[in-house]
Design an enzyme around this catalytic site. Sequence first.
Site, PDB file in Angstrom:
ATOM      1  N   LYS A 111       5.103  -7.994  -2.112  1.00  0.00           N
ATOM      2  CA  LYS A 111       5.155  -7.067  -1.509  1.00  0.00           C
ATOM      3  C   LYS A 111       5.053  -5.994  -2.146  1.00  0.00           C
ATOM      4  O   LYS A 111       5.695  -4.607  -2.994  1.00  0.00           O
ATOM      5  CB  LYS A 111       5.108  -7.382  -0.136  1.00  0.00           C
ATOM      6  CG  LYS A 111       4.825  -8.087   0.435  1.00  0.00           C
ATOM      7  CD  LYS A 111       5.287  -8.120   2.108  1.00  0.00           C
ATOM      8  CE  LYS A 111       5.078  -8.458   2.787  1.00  0.00           C
ATOM      9  NZ  LYS A 111       5.572  -8.716   4.514  1.00  0.00           N
ATOM     10  N   GLU A 135      19.598  -4.609   6.314  1.00  0.00           N
ATOM     11  CA  GLU A 135      18.692  -5.494   5.923  1.00  0.00           C
ATOM     12  C   GLU A 135      19.988  -6.545   5.194  1.00  0.00           C
ATOM     13  O   GLU A 135      19.231  -7.881   5.416  1.00  0.00           O
ATOM     14  CB  GLU A 135      17.929  -5.375   4.588  1.00  0.00           C
ATOM     15  CG  GLU A 135      16.406  -3.890   5.219  1.00  0.00           C
ATOM     16  CD  GLU A 135      15.900  -4.348   5.840  1.00  0.00           C
ATOM     17  OE1 GLU A 135      15.443  -5.345   6.830  1.00  0.00           O
ATOM     18  OE2 GLU A 135      14.787  -3.145   5.754  1.00  0.00           O
ATOM     19  N   ARG A 149       7.998 -16.548   6.285  1.00  0.00           N
ATOM     20  CA  ARG A 149       7.979 -15.290   6.264  1.00  0.00           C
ATOM     21  C   ARG A 149       8.383 -14.585   7.340  1.00  0.00           C
ATOM     22  O   ARG A 149       9.305 -13.068   6.581  1.00  0.00           O
ATOM     23  CB  ARG A 149       7.041 -15.536   4.937  1.00  0.00           C
ATOM     24  CG  ARG A 149       7.667 -13.549   3.782  1.00  0.00           C
ATOM     25  CD  ARG A 149       7.032 -13.223   2.548  1.00  0.00           C
ATOM     26  NE  ARG A 149       6.991 -12.175   2.288  1.00  0.00           N
ATOM     27  CZ  ARG A 149       7.104 -11.786   1.355  1.00  0.00           C
ATOM     28  NH1 ARG A 149       6.388 -12.402  -0.055  1.00  0.00           N
ATOM     29  NH2 ARG A 149       7.483 -10.749   0.608  1.00  0.00           N
ATOM     30  N   ASN A 208      10.885 -10.417   9.484  1.00  0.00           N
ATOM     31  CA  ASN A 208      10.764  -9.236  10.123  1.00  0.00           C
ATOM     32  C   ASN A 208      11.433  -9.440  11.363  1.00  0.00           C
ATOM     33  O   ASN A 208      11.341  -8.301  12.118  1.00  0.00           O
ATOM     34  CB  ASN A 208       8.791  -9.206  10.352  1.00  0.00           C
ATOM     35  CG  ASN A 208       8.020  -9.175   9.560  1.00  0.00           C
ATOM     36  OD1 ASN A 208       8.302  -8.425   8.436  1.00  0.00           O
ATOM     37  ND2 ASN A 208       6.666  -9.393   9.387  1.00  0.00           N
ATOM     38  N   HIS A 224       9.822  -0.326  14.022  1.00  0.00           N
ATOM     39  CA  HIS A 224       8.343   0.197  13.185  1.00  0.00           C
ATOM     40  C   HIS A 224       8.576   1.250  14.677  1.00  0.00           C
ATOM     41  O   HIS A 224       7.610   2.182  14.307  1.00  0.00           O
ATOM     42  CB  HIS A 224       7.474  -0.462  12.436  1.00  0.00           C
ATOM     43  CG  HIS A 224       7.841  -1.182  11.479  1.00  0.00           C
ATOM     44  ND1 HIS A 224       7.652  -2.798  11.244  1.00  0.00           N
ATOM     45  CD2 HIS A 224       8.454  -1.114  10.486  1.00  0.00           C
ATOM     46  CE1 HIS A 224       7.929  -2.416   9.855  1.00  0.00           C
ATOM     47  NE2 HIS A 224       8.351  -1.735   9.479  1.00  0.00           N
ATOM     48  N   HIS A 260      14.446   4.191   7.225  1.00  0.00           N
ATOM     49  CA  HIS A 260      13.879   3.086   7.848  1.00  0.00           C
ATOM     50  C   HIS A 260      14.843   2.085   8.223  1.00  0.00           C
ATOM     51  O   HIS A 260      14.956   1.427   9.525  1.00  0.00           O
ATOM     52  CB  HIS A 260      13.591   2.415   6.058  1.00  0.00           C
ATOM     53  CG  HIS A 260      12.482   0.744   6.632  1.00  0.00           C
ATOM     54  ND1 HIS A 260      11.735   0.502   7.735  1.00  0.00           N
ATOM     55  CD2 HIS A 260      13.035  -0.660   5.934  1.00  0.00           C
ATOM     56  CE1 HIS A 260      11.799  -1.149   7.613  1.00  0.00           C
ATOM     57  NE2 HIS A 260      12.326  -1.149   6.719  1.00  0.00           N
TER      58      HIS A 260
HETATM   59  N1  NAD Z   1       7.648  -4.487  -1.099  1.00  0.00           N
HETATM   60  C1  NAD Z   1       8.617  -4.934   0.032  1.00  0.00           C
HETATM   61  O1  NAD Z   1       8.718  -6.048   0.773  1.00  0.00           O
HETATM   62  C2  NAD Z   1       8.942  -4.243   0.616  1.00  0.00           C
HETATM   63  C3  NAD Z   1      10.529  -4.134   1.796  1.00  0.00           C
HETATM   64  C4  NAD Z   1      10.329  -3.264   2.432  1.00  0.00           C
HETATM   65  C5  NAD Z   1      10.554  -1.737   2.119  1.00  0.00           C
HETATM   66  N2  NAD Z   1      10.145  -1.066   1.382  1.00  0.00           N
HETATM   67  C6  NAD Z   1       9.443  -0.188   0.785  1.00  0.00           C
HETATM   68  O2  NAD Z   1      10.414   0.644   0.494  1.00  0.00           O
HETATM   69  C7  NAD Z   1      10.344   1.542   0.057  1.00  0.00           C
HETATM   70  C8  NAD Z   1      11.742   2.876   1.138  1.00  0.00           C
HETATM   71  O3  NAD Z   1      13.064   2.087  -0.381  1.00  0.00           O
HETATM   72  P1  NAD Z   1      14.270   3.340  -0.335  1.00  0.00           P
HETATM   73  O4  NAD Z   1      15.237   2.464   0.819  1.00  0.00           O
HETATM   74  O5  NAD Z   1      14.927   2.183  -2.012  1.00  0.00           O
HETATM   75  O6  NAD Z   1      14.089   4.134  -0.520  1.00  0.00           O
HETATM   76  P2  NAD Z   1      13.123   5.426  -2.240  1.00  0.00           P
HETATM   77  O7  NAD Z   1      12.939   4.381  -2.951  1.00  0.00           O
HETATM   78  O8  NAD Z   1      12.475   6.772  -1.084  1.00  0.00           O
HETATM   79  O9  NAD Z   1      15.213   6.222  -2.416  1.00  0.00           O
HETATM   80  C9  NAD Z   1      15.520   6.734  -0.982  1.00  0.00           C
HETATM   81  C10 NAD Z   1      15.904   7.338  -2.292  1.00  0.00           C
HETATM   82  O10 NAD Z   1      17.260   7.158  -2.892  1.00  0.00           O
HETATM   83  C11 NAD Z   1      17.499   8.028  -4.221  1.00  0.00           C
HETATM   84  N3  NAD Z   1      17.443   6.830  -5.226  1.00  0.00           N
HETATM   85  C12 NAD Z   1      17.313   5.723  -5.644  1.00  0.00           C
HETATM   86  N4  NAD Z   1      18.664   4.767  -6.884  1.00  0.00           N
HETATM   87  C13 NAD Z   1      19.062   5.950  -6.453  1.00  0.00           C
HETATM   88  C14 NAD Z   1      20.278   6.183  -6.972  1.00  0.00           C
HETATM   89  N5  NAD Z   1      21.104   4.981  -8.200  1.00  0.00           N
HETATM   90  N6  NAD Z   1      21.727   6.984  -7.326  1.00  0.00           N
HETATM   91  C15 NAD Z   1      21.080   7.739  -6.686  1.00  0.00           C
HETATM   92  N7  NAD Z   1      19.657   8.356  -6.016  1.00  0.00           N
HETATM   93  C16 NAD Z   1      18.539   6.717  -5.798  1.00  0.00           C
HETATM   94  C17 NAD Z   1      15.701   8.467  -4.414  1.00  0.00           C
HETATM   95  O11 NAD Z   1      15.035   8.817  -5.180  1.00  0.00           O
HETATM   96  C18 NAD Z   1      15.181   8.378  -2.673  1.00  0.00           C
HETATM   97  O12 NAD Z   1      15.402   9.633  -2.704  1.00  0.00           O
HETATM   98  C19 NAD Z   1       9.295   2.055   1.467  1.00  0.00           C
HETATM   99  O13 NAD Z   1       8.285   2.717   1.426  1.00  0.00           O
HETATM  100  C20 NAD Z   1       9.137   1.028   2.501  1.00  0.00           C
HETATM  101  O14 NAD Z   1       8.065   0.718   2.688  1.00  0.00           O
HETATM  102  C21 NAD Z   1       8.923  -2.433   0.655  1.00  0.00           C
HETATM  103 ZN    ZN Z   2      12.921  -3.321   6.427  1.00  0.00          ZN
END
Ligand code: NAD
Ligand code: ZN
Length: 359
Positions: A143, A185, A241, A245, A252, A265
Amino acid sequence: MEKVRVELGERSYDIAIGFHILDSIGETIKSFGLSPRIAIVSNPTVFSLYGERVLDSVRKAGFNAITITIPDGEGYKDIQWLQHIYDELLKHKLDRSSALIALGGGVIGDITGFAASTYMRGISYIQVPTTLLAQVDSSVGGKTGVNHKLGKNMIGTFWQPRLVWVDTETLKTLPQRELLAGLAEVIKYGVIWDNELFDFLENNRNKILNLDRDAITYIIKRSCEIKAEVVSKDERESGIRSILNYGHTIGHAIETVTEYKRYLHGEAVAIGICLEARLSNMLNFIDMNQVLRIKTLIESYGMPSEIPADIDINNILTPMQLDKKAVAGELKFILPERIGAVRIHKGIKMEFIRNLLGE
Ligand SMILES: NC(=O)c1ccc[n+]([C@@H]2O[C@H](COP(=O)([O-])OP(=O)(O)OC[C@H]3O[C@@H](n4cnc5c(N)ncnc54)[C@H](O)[C@@H]3O)[C@@H](O)[C@H]2O)c1
Ligand SMILES: [Zn+2]
């Protein structure tokens, strides 16, 4: 190194999980038939920590890589910054056999995947997830997307990566709060699919929080196996799938009401996991002792399990009614029957949710 295969016919790919493996990514993608010109997409936070190692690795493998960074934050996962990625790809003449490497959390993974799916009608991309959430969830399953000002993740595609490269060592620099949000998660996978994973989370809290190598590898691998299995059965979410959720309908709604500012999240999902388990109990699908185990586990990892008193219940109900999955005022929920098994339940009346939240 551990491997999990995502079986999707000609779009199948591996998830590799290991400690200190960033430096061998170049060697690994050498056999992918890519053009030498590739791009690494990241943000300044992650790139300053790990960018040079990935760059070195791909350069040593003969690639000529450019770097594209977008500012750090969910707010930049938008059309403007997508445009910036396209601009750079065109300016540096990346071609149809080029690949993008997404180095970062879910934000970078989602926008990079979307760029890859649309640039020259679709090119390869590789996920190098560096948050726990991205390692167990967003980097797997294809996704992709960006946010629109009228809704999160409203513009997107299904586009599978060629490889997911999980270096668990990167979690050492991840802020604790982000680590916990990712664990929500993992707990979700335990509840919907695997009571052994759930037991493991109960019995190995300190090891996990201290990033014990074996414990972390186990929970990431198990999560990826579960997601891979579910996605292989239903890539485009027309059926099973949607069990992924679980906790997210209420989660959400909480994120919307709090304007994505108060909770990460995973924290909002943690509350959703607890409340949706309680909903399942109200419908007599699950025993109360199981519901309490779920709540206790969430709380033991320091995550919230209740909607705070200052949030008006009516404000939570509105976004749920507007949810794209709601049909004629009736909602679909993923409800646990016991730890390790869920059912998809449609046609839950709003009044019922009002009772749940108003308890
Ligand atoms: N495609 C999908 O199936 C799917 C599923 C769940 C969530 N998402 C999306 O994922 C996003 C959230 O992802 P997230 O929680 O990873 O947030 P993010 O990508 O914003 O990362 C969180 C924070 O951690 C920092 N960071 C990342 N790796 C690091 C590391 N190793 N060391 C230090 N800092 C680090 C980032 O710079 C950021 O400030 C949302 O946009 C959500 O919509 C997508
Ligand atoms: Zn999620």
